[in-house]
Scaffold this motif. Sequence first.
Motif, mmCIF file in Angstrom:
data_model
loop_
_atom_site.group_PDB
_atom_site.id
_atom_site.type_symbol
_atom_site.label_atom_id
_atom_site.label_comp_id
_atom_site.label_asym_id
_atom_site.label_seq_id
_atom_site.Cartn_x
_atom_site.Cartn_y
_atom_site.Cartn_z
ATOM 1 N N UNK A 38 63.812 -12.799 -32.726
ATOM 2 C CA UNK A 38 63.649 -11.993 -31.516
ATOM 3 C C UNK A 38 63.541 -12.828 -30.239
ATOM 4 N N UNK A 39 63.449 -14.143 -30.371
ATOM 5 C CA UNK A 39 63.147 -14.983 -29.217
ATOM 6 C C UNK A 39 64.199 -14.899 -28.118
ATOM 7 N N UNK A 40 65.457 -15.013 -28.477
ATOM 8 C CA UNK A 40 66.513 -14.992 -27.459
ATOM 9 C C UNK A 40 66.542 -13.655 -26.717
ATOM 10 N N UNK A 41 66.325 -12.584 -27.455
ATOM 11 C CA UNK A 41 66.334 -11.260 -26.830
ATOM 12 C C UNK A 41 65.176 -11.110 -25.849
ATOM 13 N N UNK A 42 63.995 -11.536 -26.220
ATOM 14 C CA UNK A 42 62.832 -11.428 -25.340
ATOM 15 C C UNK A 42 63.014 -12.305 -24.103
ATOM 16 N N UNK A 43 63.518 -13.525 -24.303
ATOM 17 C CA UNK A 43 63.745 -14.420 -23.171
ATOM 18 C C UNK A 43 64.756 -13.810 -22.204
ATOM 19 N N UNK A 44 65.816 -13.242 -22.737
ATOM 20 C CA UNK A 44 66.850 -12.634 -21.881
ATOM 21 C C UNK A 44 66.280 -11.488 -21.063
ATOM 22 N N UNK A 45 65.520 -10.623 -21.693
ATOM 23 C CA UNK A 45 64.994 -9.461 -20.983
ATOM 24 C C UNK A 45 63.902 -9.856 -19.999
ATOM 25 N N UNK A 46 63.120 -10.855 -20.329
ATOM 26 C CA UNK A 46 62.134 -11.364 -19.372
ATOM 27 C C UNK A 46 62.836 -11.976 -18.166
ATOM 28 N N UNK A 51 57.299 -20.623 -22.699
ATOM 29 C CA UNK A 51 56.558 -20.742 -23.958
ATOM 30 C C UNK A 51 57.408 -20.339 -25.155
ATOM 31 N N UNK A 52 58.035 -19.194 -25.065
ATOM 32 C CA UNK A 52 58.873 -18.732 -26.181
ATOM 33 C C UNK A 52 60.043 -19.685 -26.389
ATOM 34 N N UNK A 53 60.639 -20.147 -25.307
ATOM 35 C CA UNK A 53 61.744 -21.099 -25.425
ATOM 36 C C UNK A 53 61.308 -22.395 -26.087
ATOM 37 N N UNK A 54 60.149 -22.924 -25.711
ATOM 38 C CA UNK A 54 59.652 -24.170 -26.310
ATOM 39 C C UNK A 54 59.330 -23.976 -27.788
ATOM 40 N N UNK A 55 58.698 -22.862 -28.123
ATOM 41 C CA UNK A 55 58.397 -22.578 -29.528
ATOM 42 C C UNK A 55 59.677 -22.442 -30.336
ATOM 43 N N UNK A 56 60.662 -21.772 -29.767
ATOM 44 C CA UNK A 56 61.947 -21.581 -30.441
ATOM 45 C C UNK A 56 62.628 -22.929 -30.717
ATOM 46 N N UNK A 57 62.654 -23.801 -29.736
ATOM 47 C CA UNK A 57 63.266 -25.126 -29.916
ATOM 48 C C UNK A 57 62.500 -25.923 -30.963
ATOM 49 N N UNK A 58 61.182 -25.896 -30.873
ATOM 50 C CA UNK A 58 60.353 -26.626 -31.844
ATOM 51 C C UNK A 58 60.624 -26.141 -33.266
ATOM 52 N N UNK A 59 60.589 -24.829 -33.471
ATOM 53 C CA UNK A 59 60.804 -24.289 -34.810
ATOM 54 C C UNK A 59 62.209 -24.602 -35.331
ATOM 55 N N UNK A 60 63.188 -24.546 -34.463
ATOM 56 C CA UNK A 60 64.559 -24.785 -34.887
ATOM 57 C C UNK A 60 64.776 -26.239 -35.301
ATOM 58 N N UNK A 61 64.250 -27.169 -34.526
ATOM 59 C CA UNK A 61 64.523 -28.577 -34.808
ATOM 60 C C UNK A 61 63.535 -29.220 -35.778
ATOM 61 N N UNK A 62 62.333 -28.688 -35.881
ATOM 62 C CA UNK A 62 61.360 -29.274 -36.802
ATOM 63 C C UNK A 62 61.412 -28.603 -38.173
ATOM 64 N N UNK A 63 61.482 -27.264 -38.187
ATOM 65 C CA UNK A 63 61.439 -26.546 -39.457
ATOM 66 C C UNK A 63 62.794 -25.985 -39.888
ATOM 67 N N UNK A 64 63.761 -26.004 -39.007
ATOM 68 C CA UNK A 64 65.096 -25.538 -39.362
ATOM 69 C C UNK A 64 65.276 -24.027 -39.376
#
Length: 156
Positions: free
Chosen positions: A38-46, A20-33
């Motif tokens: 904190x997303x990468x850190x949370x994904x790594x620790x999870x 979920x966090x990964x998909x939201x991160x990709x969406x925000x990066x490519x749609x809104x720029x």
Amino acid sequence: SIVTKILENVTIMIYILILSIGAIQVFLRYVFGWSLFWAEEVITYCFVYLVFLGASLAARLNQHPYVDFLTLPLGPKFVPFFNVLRDASMLVYAAVLVAEGFTLVHRTPSLTPALQFPYKFIYLSMPLGCIFIGLYSLIRLVQDLLGPVKPSEGEA
């Protein structure tokens, strides 16, 4: 058992959280720029927790890879001996990682860069996962020492 069911559900929830966090991160990066800081850190620790809890589930189901170059030439009569050796080794390995993991947790005062979350909780994944690995290895060791269970009448 209840512990295994809880462990499976927690592992599934962590996996869903990572996706979920990964998909939201990709969406925000490519749609809104822009992206979540904190997303990468949370994904790594999870993912770290997912590895250790998943490894304990693999230990429960005896799905860890193994090398059978000794058991194949020696034949099936040596398989019980190697099973006991495997389970005892896993138990010792898990005990060492639990002890050293709690030492690491105790000695780590720093915080994560983005969230300022204590690293202790991330490092706690190692002894926590290895407690379950040790538990499942102990159960399997006892089962191996007791030998195969014969089915009672009426069971297929």
